[in-house]
Design an enzyme around this catalytic site. Structure first.
Site, PDB file in Angstrom:
ATOM      1  N   SER A  38       0.806  -1.226   0.000  1.00  0.00           N
ATOM      2  CA  SER A  38       0.000   0.000   0.000  1.00  0.00           C
ATOM      3  C   SER A  38       0.838   1.274   0.000  1.00  0.00           C
ATOM      4  O   SER A  38       0.318   2.348  -0.257  1.00  0.00           O
ATOM      5  CB  SER A  38      -0.919   0.017   1.222  1.00  0.00           C
ATOM      6  OG  SER A  38      -0.160  -0.154   2.399  1.00  0.00           O
ATOM      7  N   ASP A 329      -2.800   8.083   7.872  1.00  0.00           N
ATOM      8  CA  ASP A 329      -3.768   7.236   8.569  1.00  0.00           C
ATOM      9  C   ASP A 329      -3.011   6.285   9.493  1.00  0.00           C
ATOM     10  O   ASP A 329      -1.823   6.490   9.746  1.00  0.00           O
ATOM     11  CB  ASP A 329      -4.675   6.490   7.576  1.00  0.00           C
ATOM     12  CG  ASP A 329      -3.909   5.489   6.729  1.00  0.00           C
ATOM     13  OD1 ASP A 329      -2.721   5.206   7.022  1.00  0.00           O
ATOM     14  OD2 ASP A 329      -4.488   4.962   5.768  1.00  0.00           O
ATOM     15  N   HIS A 332      -0.107   4.669   7.105  1.00  0.00           N
ATOM     16  CA  HIS A 332       0.579   5.246   5.939  1.00  0.00           C
ATOM     17  C   HIS A 332       1.053   6.681   6.135  1.00  0.00           C
ATOM     18  O   HIS A 332       0.385   7.463   6.797  1.00  0.00           O
ATOM     19  CB  HIS A 332      -0.372   5.189   4.730  1.00  0.00           C
ATOM     20  CG  HIS A 332      -0.872   3.820   4.468  1.00  0.00           C
ATOM     21  ND1 HIS A 332      -2.144   3.409   4.806  1.00  0.00           N
ATOM     22  CD2 HIS A 332      -0.247   2.740   3.953  1.00  0.00           C
ATOM     23  CE1 HIS A 332      -2.285   2.128   4.498  1.00  0.00           C
ATOM     24  NE2 HIS A 332      -1.155   1.696   3.986  1.00  0.00           N
TER      25      HIS A 332
END
Ligand SMILES: *[C@@H]1O[C@H](CO)[C@@H](O)[C@H](O)[C@H]1NC(C)=O
Ligand SMILES: *[C@@H]1O[C@H](CO)[C@@H](O)[C@H](O)[C@H]1NC(C)=O
Ligand SMILES: CC(=O)N[C@H]1CO[C@H](CO)[C@@H](O)[C@@H]1O
Length: 364
Positions: A38, A329, A332
Site C-alpha cells: 500500500s 492514517d 501510511h
C-alpha cells in the site's frame, strides 16, 4: 520567402536541440515497473471485489490533484508518484488491473506499469489479514504478461535494451512483519522470528531472480520502515512504538543488505539501490522539527486514540494541516513524508541508500 541552406540547417538543429533537451531533461529512464504494497499502490486494489485494503473513498486523496480518492493510501501523492516525478514522468505508472480491465487492444504503456497492491506481502498468506490483495509472486506473474507483450511489440533485443535501462521498484515486507507480530498469528506459533525473516529474504530473492530472467537489471529495493512506530502499533502499545516489530524490521533490513551483493554477483548485469526507509522515518520521528513535523504519533485521519482505532473511513475526522503530520492514517505516511522520503533516497548519502542512491543507479 526563401530560406538559404544555412538558415535551414540552423532551424533544423535548433529543432533537434529542443527534442534532445526534452528527452534527456524530462525523462531519465524509459520505464518504471513498480511492485509492492500500500505504500506504492495507485489503484490496483480498486479492482479487487472483497478486499479490506482499499482507499478509493474520501478522505483519501483530499490533497491529490482534483481532490479525488484514487486508491492511493494517502492524502495526496505517494512515494511511487514522487519517484516517477524525479525520473521525469508525471505520476506513477498506471495500475496493471486498470489496464487489463479496460481491455485496451493497444497493449501496455511503454513507460511502465504498477503492480503494487495494498495489503500485499512477500508471502502469499500475508494478505489473509486484509482478505484480499495481490501478493508479490502474483505481481511478478502479472509482470510476465507485460514482458511478453513488450517482446512481441519491440522484438526481443529492443525489449531487453528497454528493460535494462528501466527501473524495477520493489517496496514490500511491512505487511509480512506486521502480520507476524500480530498477536495470535499462526506463523508466529510455527516459526521463530529469525526463521521467518530468513524465509522472507529467500522468497524475495527468488522473485528478484525471476524478474532478472525477464529483463530486469536496475532495482530500487526498499527496506522496511519503522513499522513499530505507526499509529496502529502505538495504539496497541500505550502510545509507544512496538520495539519488537522495529527490532525485527531492522534485522530483516540487515539480512536484505547482506543478500543483495551476493545476488548481484549471481545475476549478470544486475545493479541496485537499497533504500533505507527505516533511517529516513526514524529521523522524522526523532527530529521532527528539522522537517516541519509537529505530530509524529497520531494519524491525521481516523477516529479514537491517535486516530488509530478506526481507519480513515468517510465518517472519520482529519487534521487541517497535513504537512505537519508524518502519518496520514493508522499505517501510511502523508504526502509530505513521502515526498521527503523520496528526495532523501534519490540524492542521499550512503546513510540512506547503498551502494548507490537512485540517481546514481540511473546513471550507471
Ligand atoms: C504463491 O502463489 C503463486 C500463484 O500466484 C504460486 O505460484 C506460488 O507457488 C505460491 N507460493 C507459495 C509459497 O505458496
Ligand atoms: C502547516 O504545517 C507546516 C509545517 O509545519 C507549516 O509550515 C505551515 O505554516 C502550517 N500551515 C498552517 C496553515 O498552519
Ligand atoms: C487485449 C485484451 O485483453 N483483449 C481481450 C478483451 O476481452 C475479450 C473478451 O473477454 C478477450 O477475448 C480479449 O482477449
Amino acid at each position: 520567402m526563401a530560406y538559404n541552406f544555412s538558415q535551414m540547417t540552423s532551424f533544423f538543429f535548433s529543432l533537434l536541440l529542443v527534442f534532445c533537451f526534452h528527452f534527456s531533461d524530462a525523462q531519465k529512464v524509459p520505464a518504471m515497473y513498480v511492485f509492492g504494497d500500500s505504500l506504492m499502490d495507485v489503484g490496483n486494489n480498486n479492482y479487487l471485489k472483497i478486499s479490506l485494503a482499499k482507499a478509493d473513498f474520501p478522505h483519501n486523496g483530499i490533497d491529490f490533484p482534483g481532490k479525488k480518492p484514487t486508491g492511493r493510501f494517502s492524502n495526496g501523492k505517494n512515494s511511487a508518484d514522487f519517484l516517477a516525478e524525479k525520473v521525469g514522468f508525471e505520476a506513477s505508472p498506471p495500475p496493471y488491473l486498470s489496464l487489463v480491465k479496460s481491455n485496451k487492444s493497444n497493449g501496455f504503456p511503454i513507460t511502465g506499469v504498477s503492480f503494487a497492491s495494498g495489503g500485499a506481502g512477500i508471502f502469499n498468506g500475508t494478505d489473509a489479514l486484509f482478505r484480499q490483495s495481490i501478493p508479490l509472486t502474483k505481481q511478478a506473474e502479472h509482470y510476465t504478461k507485460v514482458y511478453e507483450d513488450l517482446v512481441q511489440e519491440l522484438g526481443s533485443a529492443a525489449a531487453q535494451d528497454h528493460l535494462s535501462k528501466s527501473l524495477f521498484i520493489v517496496v514490500i515486507g511491512s505487511n509480512d512483519i506486521l502480520g507476524f507480530f500480530n498477536s495470535g498469528s499462526d506463523q508466529a506459533k510455527k516459526t521463530t522470528p529469525q526463521q521467518f525473516i530468513d524465509s522472507m529474504i529467500l522468497a524475495l530473492k527468488l522473485v528478484l531472480t525471476r524478474m532478472h530472467d525477464l529483463g530486469a537489471r536496475k532495482y530500487v529495493i526498499a527496506g522496511i520502515g519503522a513499522v513499530g512506530c505507526c499509529p496502529s502499533q502505538r495504539n496497541q502499545n500505550k502510545d509507544e512504538c512496538n520495539e519488537e516489530a522495529n527490532t525485527w524490521s531492522v534485522k530483516y533490513n540487515e539480512a536484505l543488505k547482506t543478500m543483495l551483493p551476493g545476488l548481484k554477483s549471481e545475476l549478470q548485469g544486475m545493479d541496485y539501490s537499497y533504500v533505507d526507509a527505516y533511517s529516513v522515518f526514524s529521523r522524522f520521528i526523532e527530529t521532527p522539527s528539522t522537517f516541519g513535523f509537529t505530530e509524529v504519533k497520531s494519524a491525521c485521519c481516523g477516529l479514537g486514540n491517535l486516530k488509530a482505532r478506526v481507519p480513515c473511513v468517510p465518517v472519520a475526522n482529519y487534521c487541517s494541516n497535513r504537512s505537519n503530520h508524518v502519518f496520514w492514517d493508522l499505517y501510511h505516511p502523508t504526502e509530505t513524508a513521502a515526498r521527503i522520503f523520496v528526495d532523501t533516497v534519490f540524492y542521499g548519502t550512503q546513510q540512506f541508500a547503498v551502494p548507490v542512491n537512485v540517481n546514481q543507479l540511473i546513471a550507471t
